[in-house]
Motif scaffolding. Structure first.
Motif, PDB file in Angstrom:
ATOM      1  N   LEU A  35      47.597  45.287  26.073  1.00  0.00           N
ATOM      2  CA  LEU A  35      48.172  45.795  27.306  1.00  0.00           C
ATOM      3  C   LEU A  35      49.256  44.829  27.738  1.00  0.00           C
ATOM      4  O   LEU A  35      49.014  43.628  27.885  1.00  0.00           O
ATOM      5  CB  LEU A  35      47.121  45.886  28.419  1.00  0.00           C
ATOM      6  N   HIS A  36      50.453  45.361  27.912  1.00  0.00           N
ATOM      7  CA  HIS A  36      51.549  44.567  28.461  1.00  0.00           C
ATOM      8  C   HIS A  36      51.784  45.062  29.883  1.00  0.00           C
ATOM      9  O   HIS A  36      51.903  46.269  30.111  1.00  0.00           O
ATOM     10  CB  HIS A  36      52.816  44.719  27.622  1.00  0.00           C
ATOM     11  N   VAL A  37      51.809  44.125  30.835  1.00  0.00           N
ATOM     12  CA  VAL A  37      52.044  44.448  32.237  1.00  0.00           C
ATOM     13  C   VAL A  37      53.372  43.808  32.615  1.00  0.00           C
ATOM     14  O   VAL A  37      53.591  42.622  32.353  1.00  0.00           O
ATOM     15  CB  VAL A  37      50.905  43.911  33.129  1.00  0.00           C
ATOM     16  N   PHE A  38      54.266  44.591  33.234  1.00  0.00           N
ATOM     17  CA  PHE A  38      55.593  44.099  33.580  1.00  0.00           C
ATOM     18  C   PHE A  38      55.970  44.543  34.983  1.00  0.00           C
ATOM     19  O   PHE A  38      55.754  45.699  35.353  1.00  0.00           O
ATOM     20  CB  PHE A  38      56.624  44.631  32.573  1.00  0.00           C
ATOM     21  N   VAL A  39      56.527  43.617  35.754  1.00  0.00           N
ATOM     22  CA  VAL A  39      57.009  43.902  37.101  1.00  0.00           C
ATOM     23  C   VAL A  39      58.532  43.877  37.054  1.00  0.00           C
ATOM     24  O   VAL A  39      59.119  42.800  36.902  1.00  0.00           O
ATOM     25  CB  VAL A  39      56.495  42.847  38.108  1.00  0.00           C
ATOM     26  N   PRO A  40      59.206  45.034  37.146  1.00  0.00           N
ATOM     27  CA  PRO A  40      60.663  45.064  37.031  1.00  0.00           C
ATOM     28  C   PRO A  40      61.361  44.716  38.356  1.00  0.00           C
ATOM     29  O   PRO A  40      62.120  45.505  38.908  1.00  0.00           O
ATOM     30  CB  PRO A  40      60.940  46.508  36.611  1.00  0.00           C
ATOM     31  N   HIS A  41      61.063  43.530  38.859  1.00  0.00           N
ATOM     32  CA  HIS A  41      61.652  43.066  40.118  1.00  0.00           C
ATOM     33  C   HIS A  41      62.071  41.609  39.956  1.00  0.00           C
ATOM     34  O   HIS A  41      61.399  40.834  39.270  1.00  0.00           O
ATOM     35  CB  HIS A  41      60.655  43.175  41.271  1.00  0.00           C
ATOM     36  N   ALA A  42      63.136  41.213  40.622  1.00  0.00           N
ATOM     37  CA  ALA A  42      63.657  39.842  40.532  1.00  0.00           C
ATOM     38  C   ALA A  42      62.919  38.879  41.450  1.00  0.00           C
ATOM     39  O   ALA A  42      63.192  37.678  41.421  1.00  0.00           O
ATOM     40  CB  ALA A  42      65.142  39.828  40.874  1.00  0.00           C
ATOM     41  N   THR A  43      61.973  39.380  42.249  1.00  0.00           N
ATOM     42  CA  THR A  43      61.308  38.524  43.231  1.00  0.00           C
ATOM     43  C   THR A  43      59.795  38.691  43.249  1.00  0.00           C
ATOM     44  O   THR A  43      59.153  38.539  44.284  1.00  0.00           O
ATOM     45  CB  THR A  43      61.868  38.802  44.644  1.00  0.00           C
TER      46      THR A  43
END
Length: 134
Positions: A35-43
């Motif tokens: 499982l890859h978890v990614f937050v597409p936010h710069a902050t």
């Protein structure tokens, strides 16, 4: 690869939000894989930590100690001290990859997947779960 984006409400104050249950639902019945978890936010970032025993508050306090929300930052739009929010992902990365065994997260006893958000200017975050079968 199977992928899904969820929306997480983080509010207007720095927070550590446990998203383990959402991740478990996503991988349920998927067999073995990653499982890859990614937050597409710069902050915002992700941390795998113990929650509920004060560790989440300790993490926020440590972030405040290392990255104070004051006027030292050159990045100055948004709330006072917002520049530190843009430095956060260098210390709390916006991704995590976790093993999945027989459709279940292979986390340690006290580990949780947590969204770390110090940016009160953006109270709603996207999180992408991607499952890569083994």
């Amino acid at each position: 690869m199977r992928s899904e984006v969820i929306t997480v409400q983080t509010g207007s104050r720095p927070t550590v939000r446990d998203i383990t249950a959402e991740a478990e639902r996503f991988v349920s019945g998927q067999g073995d894989g990653l499982l890859h978890v990614f937050v597409p936010h710069a902050t915002a970032g992700l941390a795998v930590i113990e929650t509920g025993s004060g560790s989440d508050d300790d993490l926020l306090r440590t972030i405040d100690d290392l990255l104070p929300a004051d006027e030292r930052w050159q990045h100055r739009h948004g709330s006072p001290g917002h520049g530190r929010d843009h430095v956060l992902p260098a210390f709390v990365p916006p991704y995590a990859t976790l093993p999945v065994v027989d459709g279940r997260l292979a986390l340690g006893t006290w580990q949780s997947i947590c969204l770390v958000d110090t940016n009160g200017d953006n109270p709603s975050r996207k999180v992408r779960f991607s499952f890569l079968p083994g």
